[in-house]
Scaffold this motif. Structure first.
Motif, PDB file in Angstrom:
ATOM      1  N   GLU A  65       0.856  -1.181   0.000  1.00 18.19           N
ATOM      2  CA  GLU A  65       0.000   0.000   0.000  1.00 18.19           C
ATOM      3  C   GLU A  65       0.895   1.235   0.000  1.00 18.19           C
ATOM      4  O   GLU A  65       2.037   1.184   0.456  1.00 18.19           O
ATOM      5  CB  GLU A  65      -0.907   0.008   1.219  1.00 18.19           C
ATOM      6  N   PHE A  66       0.340   2.334  -0.483  1.00 18.78           N
ATOM      7  CA  PHE A  66       1.085   3.593  -0.466  1.00 18.78           C
ATOM      8  C   PHE A  66       1.418   3.959   0.983  1.00 18.78           C
ATOM      9  O   PHE A  66       0.584   3.778   1.881  1.00 18.78           O
ATOM     10  CB  PHE A  66       0.268   4.711  -1.114  1.00 18.78           C
ATOM     11  N   TYR A 111       9.755   3.848  -8.125  1.00 15.63           N
ATOM     12  CA  TYR A 111       8.544   3.553  -7.364  1.00 15.63           C
ATOM     13  C   TYR A 111       7.444   4.542  -7.737  1.00 15.63           C
ATOM     14  O   TYR A 111       7.722   5.736  -7.937  1.00 15.63           O
ATOM     15  CB  TYR A 111       8.815   3.685  -5.850  1.00 15.63           C
ATOM     16  N   LEU A 139       4.465   4.066  -3.253  1.00 15.47           N
ATOM     17  CA  LEU A 139       4.102   2.645  -3.224  1.00 15.47           C
ATOM     18  C   LEU A 139       5.400   1.851  -3.227  1.00 15.47           C
ATOM     19  O   LEU A 139       6.154   1.875  -4.212  1.00 15.47           O
ATOM     20  CB  LEU A 139       3.267   2.291  -4.452  1.00 15.47           C
ATOM     21  N   GLU A 198       6.705  -0.770  -4.049  1.00 12.99           N
ATOM     22  CA  GLU A 198       6.840  -1.924  -4.947  1.00 12.99           C
ATOM     23  C   GLU A 198       7.809  -1.524  -6.056  1.00 12.99           C
ATOM     24  O   GLU A 198       7.458  -0.731  -6.931  1.00 12.99           O
ATOM     25  CB  GLU A 198       5.486  -2.303  -5.558  1.00 12.99           C
TER      26      GLU A 198
END
Ligand code: FES
Length: 114
Positions: free
Chosen positions: A3-4, A89, A101, A103
């Protein structure tokens, strides 16, 4: 699913500024480039020096250890000795707050090309 995560208020990270957060087990450097926010791994792909203290001109940050240059928007590597792009990101700004985020996405851009 990540999640952010909150980074800072936009006012706390003015143009030309950078801050580092730890999220998802990674150190992530978040840059303000003339009002646009970009996030990359705070680790050079050559020998892992932090990139956040590097000198910066616009979107280009220079690794303080051996001088490789990276584009903080694309993650692309622009000069030796690094040859691998840095992870980038997703960043969003909502209600004046900056979020990342955590990821990683592979930076893009051919080695050593702008
Ligand atoms: S550690 Fe960044 S260029 Fe060597």
């Amino acid at each position: 699913m990540a999640e952010f995560v909150h980074v800072a208020s936009a006012a706390e990270l003015p143009p030309g500024g950078v801050t580092v957060i730890t999220a998802g087990g990674r150190s992530i450097a978040v840059f303000n480039v003339e009002g646009a926010f970009y996030a990359i791994d705070d680790s050079c792909t050559h020998e892992y020096a932090p990139l956040s203290p590097g000198t910066r001109v616009g979107e280009i940050v220079t690794c303080p250890k051996h001088g490789s240059r990276f584009n903080v928007r694309t993650g692309g590597v622009l000069s030796l000795p690094a040859v691998v792009p840095v992870n980038i990101y997703p960043v969003k700004v909502e209600d004046g707050q900056v979020y990342v985020l955590p990821e990683p996405q592979r930076g893009r851009g051919m080695p050593h090309k702008a």
